[in-house]
Design a protein around this motif. Structure first.
Motif, PDB file in Angstrom:
ATOM      1  N   ALA A  12      -7.605   1.954   6.187  1.00  0.00           N
ATOM      2  CA  ALA A  12      -8.701   2.709   7.089  1.00  0.00           C
ATOM      3  C   ALA A  12      -7.847   3.871   7.899  1.00  0.00           C
ATOM      4  O   ALA A  12      -8.426   5.108   7.981  1.00  0.00           O
ATOM      5  N   SER A  13      -6.754   3.650   8.336  1.00  0.00           N
ATOM      6  CA  SER A  13      -6.098   4.511   9.380  1.00  0.00           C
ATOM      7  C   SER A  13      -5.856   5.693   8.716  1.00  0.00           C
ATOM      8  O   SER A  13      -6.111   7.141   8.888  1.00  0.00           O
ATOM      9  N   VAL A  54       0.933  -1.214   0.083  1.00  0.00           N
ATOM     10  CA  VAL A  54      -0.089  -0.187  -0.098  1.00  0.00           C
ATOM     11  C   VAL A  54       0.963   1.452  -0.072  1.00  0.00           C
ATOM     12  O   VAL A  54       1.630   1.527   0.931  1.00  0.00           O
ATOM     13  N   ASP A  55       0.753   2.049  -0.869  1.00  0.00           N
ATOM     14  CA  ASP A  55       1.373   3.322  -1.062  1.00  0.00           C
ATOM     15  C   ASP A  55       0.777   4.484  -0.274  1.00  0.00           C
ATOM     16  O   ASP A  55      -0.220   5.107  -0.713  1.00  0.00           O
ATOM     17  N   GLU A  56       1.330   4.804   0.840  1.00  0.00           N
ATOM     18  CA  GLU A  56       0.609   5.608   1.786  1.00  0.00           C
ATOM     19  C   GLU A  56       0.563   7.261   1.186  1.00  0.00           C
ATOM     20  O   GLU A  56      -0.472   7.656   1.332  1.00  0.00           O
ATOM     21  N   GLY A  68     -15.778   0.610   4.530  1.00  0.00           N
ATOM     22  CA  GLY A  68     -16.332  -0.605   4.025  1.00  0.00           C
ATOM     23  C   GLY A  68     -15.864  -1.817   5.299  1.00  0.00           C
ATOM     24  O   GLY A  68     -14.565  -1.963   5.282  1.00  0.00           O
ATOM     25  N   VAL A  69     -16.595  -2.561   5.883  1.00  0.00           N
ATOM     26  CA  VAL A  69     -16.066  -3.506   6.686  1.00  0.00           C
ATOM     27  C   VAL A  69     -16.322  -4.834   6.236  1.00  0.00           C
ATOM     28  O   VAL A  69     -16.035  -5.914   7.327  1.00  0.00           O
ATOM     29  N   SER A  70     -16.709  -5.223   4.784  1.00  0.00           N
ATOM     30  CA  SER A  70     -17.158  -6.537   4.419  1.00  0.00           C
ATOM     31  C   SER A  70     -15.921  -7.804   4.724  1.00  0.00           C
ATOM     32  O   SER A  70     -14.890  -7.343   4.334  1.00  0.00           O
ATOM     33  N   ASP A 122      -4.960  -7.862   3.189  1.00  0.00           N
ATOM     34  CA  ASP A 122      -4.990  -8.787   4.623  1.00  0.00           C
ATOM     35  C   ASP A 122      -5.211  -7.894   5.492  1.00  0.00           C
ATOM     36  O   ASP A 122      -5.490  -6.414   5.258  1.00  0.00           O
ATOM     37  N   ASP A 123      -5.396  -8.290   6.472  1.00  0.00           N
ATOM     38  CA  ASP A 123      -5.670  -7.475   7.830  1.00  0.00           C
ATOM     39  C   ASP A 123      -4.950  -6.411   8.112  1.00  0.00           C
ATOM     40  O   ASP A 123      -5.311  -5.188   8.146  1.00  0.00           O
ATOM     41  N   GLN A 124      -3.499  -6.490   8.161  1.00  0.00           N
ATOM     42  CA  GLN A 124      -2.620  -5.139   8.313  1.00  0.00           C
ATOM     43  C   GLN A 124      -2.863  -4.241   7.270  1.00  0.00           C
ATOM     44  O   GLN A 124      -2.996  -3.008   7.635  1.00  0.00           O
ATOM     45  N   GLU A 125      -2.875  -4.639   6.239  1.00  0.00           N
ATOM     46  CA  GLU A 125      -3.206  -3.662   4.990  1.00  0.00           C
ATOM     47  C   GLU A 125      -4.534  -3.043   5.100  1.00  0.00           C
ATOM     48  O   GLU A 125      -4.709  -1.868   5.021  1.00  0.00           O
ATOM     49  N   TRP A 126      -5.453  -3.739   5.356  1.00  0.00           N
ATOM     50  CA  TRP A 126      -6.958  -3.221   5.566  1.00  0.00           C
ATOM     51  C   TRP A 126      -6.850  -1.882   6.629  1.00  0.00           C
ATOM     52  O   TRP A 126      -7.422  -0.999   6.434  1.00  0.00           O
TER      53      TRP A 126
END
Length: 295
Positions: free
Chosen positions: A64-65, A23-25, A80-82, A56-60
Motif C-alpha cells: 500500500a505504501s 515483495v519486490d519494491e 483494497g482493504v478486505s 501478511d500485515d507487514q507486506e500488505w
C-alpha cells in the motif's frame, strides 16, 4: 471523491522476488509507473490480482505504501482493504487512509456465509472508522458471498461513505438493475473483462481490470474512444483484446498476469503458494496473444 473516479481502474499484481519471495519494491514501482504513464484513470492495489489474501500485515502495508508513494497523487488510488474480520478490515482501512488513499475497496471475505444483516454491520463498522469513500465489491466467484443489486444500492443509500459499487458477478443484468435502482446516485464499476463494452453502455462509471498490466495503452484507448463517441473503433479494438482478456481471467489473474509480464521481460515472480505458475502451453498462448495485440 467517488465522482472523480471514472474510466479504467487498473489493478497491479504484487511482484515477488529473491529466494524468499519477498515483495519486490523496484518491480512494483515500475509496474505502477507504467500504468500511470499509460494514462489509466486510477490505480487499485491490493485487489485479488494483487494477491492481497496471501500477504501478511507487514507486506500488505508495504505494498500500500509503495503504490501510494509511486502514484504520488497523479491519479486516484483505490486500495483494497478486505480481511476476514471486521477488526482486521478496519485496521487496513485506517492505515490506507493515513497513507493517503483516495478511496477504499471492500470485498466481504468470510469462512462462514454472512447474512445481509451481518454484511451491513461489517460495511457500516468500517465506514464509521474512516472518512474515505468506499467501493462495495461484489465477486461471489472469489469470496463466496453474493450481494444482490437491491442490497448494494440500499447499502450505498443507507451507509455514509459507501458511495460506489464494483460488480463482478459476470451478469450484465445485475449492472442494469443497479443503474435502474440507483440512477446517477450509485456509480457502479464493471469488474468482468468480457462485459466491458456492455457495462459502459449500461451506464458503468468505469472498468476495473488487471489487463493494463500487460497492454495498458490499448485498454486506455478503448475508454478514450468511447468518451469521444467513436463506438465502432472502440468495439473493433475491444474485439482484438477479447481473446487476451478471456485468457487472463480463465487462468486466474495472479498466474496469468505474471506469466504475461514475464513474456514482456518484466519479472514479477511466481504467484504465492498455494497458487502455482501457469504451465508452458498457457504461458506461450498468453505471450502470443500479447504479441498479436502489440503488433
Amino acid at each position: 471523491m467517488s465522482g472523480s473516479i471514472a474510466g479504467v481502474v487498473a489493478y497491479p499484481v504484487t511482484p515477488f522476488g529473491g529466494d524468499k519471495g519477498k515483495v519486490d519494491e523496484g518491480v512494483l514501482r515500475g509496474l505502477v509507473e507504467r500504468l500511470v504513464q499509460a494514462g489509466v484513470s486510477a490505480v487499485a492495489p491490493l485487489g485479488s490480482a494483487g494477491e492481497s489474501a496471501y500477504l501478511d500485515d507487514q507486506e500488505w502495508a508495504a505494498v500500500a505504501s509503495i503504490c501510494l508513494e509511486q502514484v504520488d497523487g497523479r491519479v486516484p488510488t483505490v486500495v483494497g482493504v478486505s480481511e476476514v474480520s471486521t477488526a482486521g478490515t478496519i485496521a487496513r482501512a485506517k492505515l490506507a487512509e493515513r497513507l493517503g488513499a483516495s478511496a477504499l475497496m471492500m470485498l466481504p471475505v468470510a469462512y462462514w456465509r454472512l447474512t445481509e444483516r451481518e454484511l451491513r454491520g461489517h460495511f457500516a463498522a468500517v465506514a464509521d472508522a474512516v472518512q474515505l469513500p468506499i467501493m462495495a465489491y461484489n465477486n461471489p466467484g472469489t469470496s463466496g458471498i453474493d450481494m444482490t443489486p437491491e442490497f448494494l444500492v440500499d447499502l450505498v443509500a443507507g451507509v455514509d461513505n459507501i458511495t460506489m459499487v464494483k460488480e463482478s458477478s459476470g451478469d450484465i443484468a445485475r449492472m442494469r438493475r443497479i443503474a435502474e435502482l440507483g440512477g446517477t446516485g450509485v456509480p457502479f464499476f464493471n469488474g468482468s473483462n468480457r462485459l466491458a463494452l456492455q457495462a459502459f453502455d449500461a451506464g458503468a462509471a468505469g472498468w476495473c481490470t488487471a489487463a493494463p498490466c500487460l497492454v495498458p495503452e490499448h485498454i486506455v484507448e478503448v475508454w478514450r474512444l468511447l468518451t469521444v463517441g467513436e463506438t465502432a473503433s472502440a468495439t473493433a479494438l475491444f474485439e482484438r483484446l477479447e481473446p487476451l482478456l478471456n485468457a487472463i481471467v480463465s487462468g486466474g489473474l495472479p498466474r496469468t498476469i505474471k506469466a504475461g509480464l514475464r513474456s514482456l521481460g518484466i519479472e514479477a515472480g511466481n504467484p504465492r503458494p498455494p497458487l502455482l505458475p501457469v504451465d508452458t502451453d498457457t504461458h506461450c498462448a498468453i505471450a502470443e496473444l500479447i504479441a498479436s495485440i502489440r503488433g
